[in-house]
Write an enzyme that holds these catalytic residues in place. Sequence first.
Site, mmCIF file in Angstrom:
data_model
loop_
_atom_site.group_PDB
_atom_site.id
_atom_site.type_symbol
_atom_site.label_atom_id
_atom_site.label_comp_id
_atom_site.label_asym_id
_atom_site.label_seq_id
_atom_site.Cartn_x
_atom_site.Cartn_y
_atom_site.Cartn_z
ATOM 1 N N THR A 1 -5.862 1.646 -3.072
ATOM 2 C CA THR A 1 -7.194 2.176 -3.362
ATOM 3 C C THR A 1 -7.620 1.742 -4.755
ATOM 4 O O THR A 1 -6.811 1.730 -5.670
ATOM 5 C CB THR A 1 -7.186 3.719 -3.273
ATOM 6 O OG1 THR A 1 -6.815 4.092 -1.951
ATOM 7 C CG2 THR A 1 -8.542 4.303 -3.586
ATOM 8 N N TRP B 1 2.174 -4.391 9.331
ATOM 9 C CA TRP B 1 1.588 -5.091 10.469
ATOM 10 C C TRP B 1 0.927 -6.386 10.012
ATOM 11 O O TRP B 1 0.471 -6.500 8.881
ATOM 12 C CB TRP B 1 0.585 -4.210 11.233
ATOM 13 C CG TRP B 1 -0.631 -3.777 10.510
ATOM 14 C CD1 TRP B 1 -0.848 -2.574 9.898
ATOM 15 C CD2 TRP B 1 -1.848 -4.531 10.316
ATOM 16 N NE1 TRP B 1 -2.102 -2.532 9.338
ATOM 17 C CE2 TRP B 1 -2.742 -3.716 9.584
ATOM 18 C CE3 TRP B 1 -2.254 -5.803 10.705
ATOM 19 C CZ2 TRP B 1 -4.016 -4.137 9.218
ATOM 20 C CZ3 TRP B 1 -3.531 -6.239 10.340
ATOM 21 C CH2 TRP B 1 -4.394 -5.405 9.607
ATOM 22 N N ASP C 1 0.823 -1.196 0.000
ATOM 23 C CA ASP C 1 0.000 0.000 0.000
ATOM 24 C C ASP C 1 0.862 1.253 0.000
ATOM 25 O O ASP C 1 1.511 1.566 1.002
ATOM 26 C CB ASP C 1 -0.891 -0.034 1.244
ATOM 27 C CG ASP C 1 -1.788 1.177 1.368
ATOM 28 O OD1 ASP C 1 -1.993 1.876 0.358
ATOM 29 O OD2 ASP C 1 -2.289 1.421 2.485
ATOM 30 N N ASP D 1 -2.030 5.842 -5.166
ATOM 31 C CA ASP D 1 -2.317 4.970 -4.023
ATOM 32 C C ASP D 1 -2.671 3.563 -4.507
ATOM 33 O O ASP D 1 -3.778 3.309 -4.974
ATOM 34 C CB ASP D 1 -3.478 5.562 -3.221
ATOM 35 C CG ASP D 1 -3.782 4.783 -1.955
ATOM 36 O OD1 ASP D 1 -3.171 3.719 -1.740
ATOM 37 O OD2 ASP D 1 -4.630 5.241 -1.176
ATOM 38 N N TYR E 1 -9.706 2.461 11.973
ATOM 39 C CA TYR E 1 -10.214 2.395 10.606
ATOM 40 C C TYR E 1 -11.735 2.392 10.671
ATOM 41 O O TYR E 1 -12.319 2.387 11.763
ATOM 42 C CB TYR E 1 -9.694 1.164 9.862
ATOM 43 C CG TYR E 1 -10.064 -0.155 10.490
ATOM 44 C CD1 TYR E 1 -11.195 -0.845 10.084
ATOM 45 C CD2 TYR E 1 -9.258 -0.725 11.485
ATOM 46 C CE1 TYR E 1 -11.534 -2.047 10.659
ATOM 47 C CE2 TYR E 1 -9.598 -1.931 12.062
ATOM 48 C CZ TYR E 1 -10.742 -2.586 11.650
ATOM 49 O OH TYR E 1 -11.072 -3.781 12.229
ATOM 50 N N SER F 1 0.094 4.157 2.800
ATOM 51 C CA SER F 1 0.412 4.054 4.223
ATOM 52 C C SER F 1 1.883 3.678 4.356
ATOM 53 O O SER F 1 2.562 3.452 3.352
ATOM 54 C CB SER F 1 -0.489 3.023 4.917
ATOM 55 O OG SER F 1 -0.237 1.708 4.422
ATOM 56 N N ASN G 1 3.322 1.641 7.338
ATOM 57 C CA ASN G 1 3.677 0.640 8.353
ATOM 58 C C ASN G 1 3.428 -0.779 7.864
ATOM 59 O O ASN G 1 2.566 -1.014 7.019
ATOM 60 C CB ASN G 1 2.855 0.850 9.627
ATOM 61 C CG ASN G 1 3.343 2.022 10.441
ATOM 62 O OD1 ASN G 1 2.899 3.137 10.249
ATOM 63 N ND2 ASN G 1 4.274 1.777 11.345
#
Length: 403
Positions: free
Chosen positions: A278, A98, A91, A275, A134, A94, A96
């Site tokens: 998206t 996880w 992505d 992005d 979110y 963003s 990070n």
Amino acid sequence: MAHFQFLVGILILLSALADGSLHRIPLHRSPNFKRTREAIVAEQLYVDHKYNLNTTANGFPMEQLSNFNNFQYYGNISIGTPGQVFSVQFDTGSANLWVPSAQCSSPACVQHKLYYSNMSSTFQSNGSVFDITYLEGTVAGFMSQDLVSVAGLRGVLQTFGEVTTETGTNFLNSSFDGILGMAFPPLAVNLVTPFFQNLYHHKLVQQPVFSFLLRNNGTTASYGGELILGGSDPALYRGQLTYVTVSNPEYWQFVTDSIQMGNTVISRGSAAIADTGTSLLLAPLAQYTQIAGIFKVNSLGYFRCRKISSWPTLNFRISGVSFKVPPQNYILQEGAYCTLAIVSSNQEFWILGDVFLGLYYTIFDVGNQRLGFANVNSTGSTLGQMGVFTMLLSFILLKLWVH
């Protein structure tokens, strides 16, 4: 001697084709993908929240995340020693990484692969907490460190999030286990160094560049394209690359020259963000309202269909070059009515998802803080290169056999 020189020449050519500096990650699209009006509305809400980055009540940065009919592209990474394999969404909106923790008992965690720190000999405790909000829920947990590897690269010690609590059902049926963010460091929760910057810092990729080919033709194809770490592949695009400078080095944001719908100028000098997390195109409210007026979109988001190819082309002019999105790519037909894969946003910038990125090979140049766009080469692929390799190898064997 002639035979030797011939063989050496062919081997040099093969070596050039097999560029070891490029590390390829096959991307997949979920077989559950289906774009509907309901999915478009849900994703619109998601993206609005995703780009409204604030701080949560306990002071931690938050990034809005959710899952909408599994529209995302995803691929595999490995965490720990021995490696535990996870499917993650790559992505660029963003920053990070996880994955679900073995300590998580939420339904969405239980249905996905879990990270077991006690099964990794290279795990290192970090312990700082994070809380990511979110739409309709949150994910929360703590930071850990372990070796993360991808595309055959040696593992790099990476700080990532172990999710221990997930509320809501957004990730319940997602095809991926976690998120791997590829935006810039200032966007990262807890100011963690993003994975790609970490790879380059440790000299595991030769160039601070990654690139995406996103295939958007068909909804059930397992091959969704590829992510290349460390550079780009000219076989995957045609024509010249057009570069544009990043204007806000948190997101992959840049400034367009103009945006037109057919002959109607929608904006001049609007900002836009590339992005990969998206699916849609999102426009600032005033610009979306102008577009909706062209199509006479009703309050439910529908308009009367006619032959889709008769509608105007959406044209993004970037660094003096036109990048066109045909109506077949931004219009969805549902019976006698159509809806747009262009929706309004509360932001003052455009968000370009795979409706745009699926048409254009995109280079994310971290070192020079710029984006490069070129037309996708529909015939170019790594498979195509392997075909060339096979043909050349057969030719070598034939020459040796004949002589």
